[in-house]
Design a protein around this motif. Sequence first.
Motif, PDB file in Angstrom:
ATOM      1  N   PHE A   1       0.838  -1.206   0.000  1.00  0.00           N
ATOM      2  CA  PHE A   1       0.000   0.000   0.000  1.00  0.00           C
ATOM      3  C   PHE A   1       0.871   1.253   0.000  1.00  0.00           C
ATOM      4  O   PHE A   1       0.642   2.185  -0.773  1.00  0.00           O
ATOM      5  N   ALA A   2       1.868   1.287   0.866  1.00  0.00           N
ATOM      6  CA  ALA A   2       2.742   2.458   0.941  1.00  0.00           C
ATOM      7  C   ALA A   2       3.464   2.683  -0.386  1.00  0.00           C
ATOM      8  O   ALA A   2       3.590   3.832  -0.842  1.00  0.00           O
ATOM      9  N   ASP A   3       3.899   1.610  -1.021  1.00  0.00           N
ATOM     10  CA  ASP A   3       4.561   1.743  -2.321  1.00  0.00           C
ATOM     11  C   ASP A   3       3.618   2.369  -3.349  1.00  0.00           C
ATOM     12  O   ASP A   3       4.039   3.219  -4.156  1.00  0.00           O
ATOM     13  N   ARG A   4       2.353   1.951  -3.327  1.00  0.00           N
ATOM     14  CA  ARG A   4       1.388   2.531  -4.270  1.00  0.00           C
ATOM     15  C   ARG A   4       1.190   4.012  -4.006  1.00  0.00           C
ATOM     16  O   ARG A   4       1.147   4.828  -4.932  1.00  0.00           O
ATOM     17  N   MET A   5       1.062   4.382  -2.739  1.00  0.00           N
ATOM     18  CA  MET A   5       0.836   5.786  -2.412  1.00  0.00           C
ATOM     19  C   MET A   5       2.039   6.646  -2.797  1.00  0.00           C
ATOM     20  O   MET A   5       1.894   7.742  -3.344  1.00  0.00           O
ATOM     21  N   LEU A   6       3.225   6.148  -2.532  1.00  0.00           N
ATOM     22  CA  LEU A   6       4.433   6.907  -2.848  1.00  0.00           C
ATOM     23  C   LEU A   6       4.652   7.024  -4.353  1.00  0.00           C
ATOM     24  O   LEU A   6       5.270   7.975  -4.830  1.00  0.00           O
ATOM     25  N   GLY A   7       4.119   6.062  -5.089  1.00  0.00           N
ATOM     26  CA  GLY A   7       4.364   6.031  -6.527  1.00  0.00           C
ATOM     27  C   GLY A   7       3.312   6.718  -7.364  1.00  0.00           C
ATOM     28  O   GLY A   7       3.437   6.762  -8.590  1.00  0.00           O
TER      29      GLY A   7
END
Length: 312
Positions: free
Chosen positions: A83-89
């Motif tokens: 989830f964090a990777d999606r938000m950061l990307g």
Amino acid sequence: MTAWTTASIPDQSGRRVIITGASSGIGETAAAALAARGAEVVLAVRDQRRGDATRKRILARHPDARLSVSLLDMADLSSVRAFADRMLGESGSGGQVDVLLNNAGLGMQAARAVTVDGFERQFGTNHLGHFALTGLLMPALLKAPAPRVVAISSIAHRRGRIDFTDLQGERGYNGSKAYSQSKLANLMFALELDRRARAAHSRLVSVAAHPGIAATGFVAAIGMPRVMVTAVNLGIGVFGQDAAQGALPGLYAATMPDVIGGEFWGPDGFLEIRGAPKSGRISAHALDRAVWQRLWTISEQLTGVTYPALGS
């Protein structure tokens, strides 16, 4: 304080908000209120179908709301990282997050269970999952002009203790004790994050809130017999408040300009069970900085998440 409602929320246009546990109860109420005031809201949910249904309900009331649904299971650190990777990307927002509302959580669990990663389920979901998520999203938060992290704790923190000799409840599980420990951990995490942000002269504001006693559906999830669930919910209806009212302290903490780091917002009524938002009392045992710091270190070790520098 005069009556404060969702209509009192300042304009949120241009702000991006992530709400964990946004598919029902306080999370859904908060999402609807913030979207109605112009925020772009990410509904972080464990179940895609329920999240889509929540988005549809909110859009029916607020057709212009900017809402997205993204899967997040707080009981699974691989899901937290994804989830964090999606938000950061996400390039459309520049990866910026203005408010992280750490709302998801389990109510008291009668029987001991563990997360995907083997942690006691209440401690792992309520505390460790949010500790990891906040750390992983910190680069996005620090891009915002006035970033804010809100931890939803509970008045149950008053009877909680951090048992470093048995954090996972392996030697003698007690559901109420485990729940209170997890809610105390939520509060201590918010306070230690605030301390670190201040030391780094950061723009980040870390604050906690609690809903008093609110009818959010958590009682049915405990696993009690139906007759007991009915009785407890009746008591909440008489002495407590509904999810909409229970959401107000967290919304106040997330949006109002007079909020400062290290506060604990809750209802202003008797024993902070119900009422309008106010900055409330933190139990003395929750103010032990040595415990904050020890809990932080252990949380880093258990999750594998180390926070970046908070300076700005």
